[in-house]
Design an enzyme around this catalytic site. Structure first.
Site, PDB file in Angstrom:
ATOM      1  NE  ARG A   1      -3.616  -2.209   2.703  1.00 36.25           N
ATOM      2  CZ  ARG A   1      -4.809  -2.317   2.141  1.00 36.25           C
ATOM      3  NH1 ARG A   1      -5.277  -1.308   1.424  1.00 36.25           N
ATOM      4  NH2 ARG A   1      -5.545  -3.399   2.314  1.00 36.25           N
TER       5      ARG A   1
ATOM      6  CB  VAL B   1       0.591  -3.243  -5.267  1.00 38.01           C
ATOM      7  CG1 VAL B   1       1.118  -4.166  -6.353  1.00 38.01           C
ATOM      8  CG2 VAL B   1       1.128  -1.829  -5.456  1.00 38.01           C
TER       9      VAL B   1
ATOM     10  CG  ASP C   1      12.017   7.865  -2.975  1.00 31.26           C
ATOM     11  OD1 ASP C   1      12.810   8.026  -2.025  1.00 31.26           O
ATOM     12  OD2 ASP C   1      10.813   7.581  -2.820  1.00 31.26           O
TER      13      ASP C   1
END
Length: 282
Positions: free
Chosen positions: A89, A95, A210
């Protein structure tokens, strides 16, 4: 200005122009979400609306429109696993594991379906930008064995947009939390795989921005005689990805997860904070 047209005063600044584009896009998505919530149970988002959200040509094959019917996602394209916990999540997404059904481009393939709620995304310019960044990056990058792949077009349902991705087993952070520090040879293997993935991105003009253990997913396989697990990793979550070029100033803003940032980036942010507000706090 892309797909949207606006009326501005004479010679607007780039910053104001960019803000106006984001605001208009956000308003458009909010209206779509509100209309579909009101008409829940009927038609899904139109192809035109979905293409406007994803910023792709309406005449292209980037979007499939459909309805949600419990375990069957978007008509008869993908069957979501019954009675199975989501794989993960995020801020605005869930997902799910699923299987591509007969009649699709790759029947029988196990996939991960990343579902984003349009109503949630419509409340945040940042989340809308992350959706567009991930979609654009995964469509633009050539295939690579250590980068998550898109399988087919985006799927649009009532109030939802979904991306169909490569199915992975676990993320690196979960593996470390469950098993503790990894042996040096396994760390070296994973490091080389991620370096290869990032090198591929940079060679094609993209930065991930990221990289962290949660964004490295794994498929494990058992090696010969010693019987130990070897991990095949893929880089995931391209919501912060950006196109970049040596001559462009596209990577001049704060982005990513602070605890995983390189020291030179945190020093740069600290200097900007001191310059901007004099507070000296980070």
């Amino acid at each position: 200005m892309g797909l949207f047209k606006f009326k501005f005063g004479p010679k607007p600044s780039p910053r104001k122009e960019k803000a106006a584009t984001a605001r208009a896009s956000l308003d458009d998505l909010a209206q779509i979400a509100a209309a579909q919530t009101k008409e829940k149970g009927r038609a899904g988002l139109t192809r035109e609306a979905a293409c406007k959200v994803l910023q792709v040509p309406v005449a292209g094959r980037d979007v499939i429109s459909g309805l949600v019917d419990r375990s069957v996602y978007a008509g008869s394209l993908i069957k979501l696993d019954d009675d199975t916990e989501p794989l993960g999540r995020g801020q605005s997404s869930v997902v799910h594991p699923g299987t591509m059904l007969p009649g699709t481009v790759d029947p029988g393939r196990r996939v991960a379906v990343k579902v984003l709620d349009a109503a949630s995304v419509s409340q945040s310019t940042a989340l809308l930008g992350m959706l567009r960044s991930e979609w654009a990056a995964l469509r633009a990058l050539p295939p690579h064995e250590h980068i998550i792949a898109l399988h087919g077009p985006a799927i649009v349902t009532r109030c939802e947009v979904a991306l169909v991705l490569t199915l992975m087993e676990a993320d690196l952070l979960s593996l470390i939390e469950d098993e503790g520090p990894l042996p040096e040879d396994e760390c070296r293997q994973l490091f080389c795989q991620m370096a290869s993935a990032l090198g591929h991105m940079h060679a094609h003009g993209w930065a991930h921005r990221d990289v962290k253990p949660e964004n490295v997913c794994l498929i494990s396989r058992r090696a010969p005689p010693p019987g130990r697990l070897l991990h095949r990793a893929r880089l995931i979550d391209f919501g912060a990805a950006a196109q970049c070029a040596p001559s462009a100033n596209t990577l001049g803003s704060f982005c990513g997860t602070p605890v995983y940032m390189a020291p030179e980036v945190t020093c740069w942010v600290r200097r900007r904070a001191l310059f901007n507000d004099g507070g000296g706090h980070f």
